[in-house]
Design a protein around this motif. Structure first.
Motif, PDB file in Angstrom:
ATOM      1  N   LYS A  63      13.256  29.266  40.887  1.00 49.29           N
ATOM      2  CA  LYS A  63      14.067  28.175  40.622  1.00 49.29           C
ATOM      3  C   LYS A  63      12.891  26.937  41.277  1.00 49.29           C
ATOM      4  CE  LYS A  63      18.112  25.910  42.800  1.00 49.29           C
ATOM      5  NZ  LYS A  63      19.113  26.215  43.631  1.00 49.29           N
ATOM      6  N   LEU A  64      12.135  27.205  42.129  1.00 47.76           N
ATOM      7  CA  LEU A  64      11.087  26.474  42.547  1.00 47.76           C
ATOM      8  C   LEU A  64      10.185  25.889  41.455  1.00 47.76           C
ATOM      9  CD1 LEU A  64      10.410  27.294  46.084  1.00 47.76           C
ATOM     10  CD2 LEU A  64      11.302  25.051  45.377  1.00 47.76           C
ATOM     11  N   ASN A  65       9.738  27.183  40.580  1.00 47.47           N
ATOM     12  CA  ASN A  65       8.755  26.981  39.676  1.00 47.47           C
ATOM     13  C   ASN A  65       9.206  26.125  38.416  1.00 47.47           C
ATOM     14  OD1 ASN A  65       6.664  28.254  41.081  1.00 47.47           O
ATOM     15  ND2 ASN A  65       7.282  30.245  40.127  1.00 47.47           N
ATOM     16  N   SER A  66      10.654  26.418  38.247  1.00 49.24           N
ATOM     17  CA  SER A  66      11.342  25.496  36.939  1.00 49.24           C
ATOM     18  C   SER A  66      11.396  24.299  37.399  1.00 49.24           C
ATOM     19  CB  SER A  66      12.470  26.138  36.778  1.00 49.24           C
ATOM     20  OG  SER A  66      13.518  26.013  37.706  1.00 49.24           O
ATOM     21  N   HIS A  67      11.601  23.847  38.964  1.00 49.00           N
ATOM     22  CA  HIS A  67      11.650  22.388  39.014  1.00 49.00           C
ATOM     23  C   HIS A  67      10.241  21.883  39.005  1.00 49.00           C
ATOM     24  CE1 HIS A  67      15.857  22.078  40.022  1.00 49.00           C
ATOM     25  NE2 HIS A  67      15.720  23.118  41.115  1.00 49.00           N
ATOM     26  N   SER A  68       9.357  22.642  39.443  1.00 49.48           N
ATOM     27  CA  SER A  68       7.803  22.145  39.320  1.00 49.48           C
ATOM     28  C   SER A  68       7.330  21.894  37.695  1.00 49.48           C
ATOM     29  CB  SER A  68       7.006  22.883  40.063  1.00 49.48           C
ATOM     30  OG  SER A  68       6.730  24.057  39.436  1.00 49.48           O
ATOM     31  N   ASP A  69       7.947  22.404  36.842  1.00 49.06           N
ATOM     32  CA  ASP A  69       7.627  22.494  35.514  1.00 49.06           C
ATOM     33  C   ASP A  69       7.993  21.098  34.799  1.00 49.06           C
ATOM     34  OD1 ASP A  69       6.362  24.709  35.722  1.00 49.06           O
ATOM     35  OD2 ASP A  69       7.895  25.881  34.633  1.00 49.06           O
ATOM     36  N   GLN A  70       9.006  20.385  35.355  1.00 46.10           N
ATOM     37  CA  GLN A  70      10.000  19.276  34.929  1.00 46.10           C
ATOM     38  C   GLN A  70       9.101  17.941  35.271  1.00 46.10           C
ATOM     39  OE1 GLN A  70      14.078  19.465  36.394  1.00 46.10           O
ATOM     40  NE2 GLN A  70      14.139  21.137  35.171  1.00 46.10           N
TER      41      GLN A  70
END
Length: 70
Positions: A63-70
């Motif tokens: 979840k954290l990694n998906s937020h940092s990709d945005q």
């Protein structure tokens, strides 16, 4: 409301969980794994240890990694 776990905390939890899974067998209690293998490397309390074991580490990291990709 509790503060969400940060990335470095989750990575440390993952390392602790990996040590636990490496040494945990059916006949070794969690307390022994904590005392002999985890505590010398990561001096954590039993309460924190239980929090680590009950934390959905991989899900939260994803979840954290998906937020940092945005």
């Amino acid at each position: 409301m509790s503060k969400p776990l940060q990335r470095n905390t989750l990575l440390k939890y993952k390392l602790i969980r990996d040590i636990y899974l490496q040494h945990k067998t059916e006949d070794i209690p969690d307390a022994v794994v904590l005392r002999k293998y985890i505590f010398p490397v990561y001096p954590i309390s039993r309460t924190t240890f239980n929090a680590v074991l009950n934390c959905p580490i991989d899900k939260l990291l994803a979840k954290l990694n998906s937020h940092s990709d945005q």
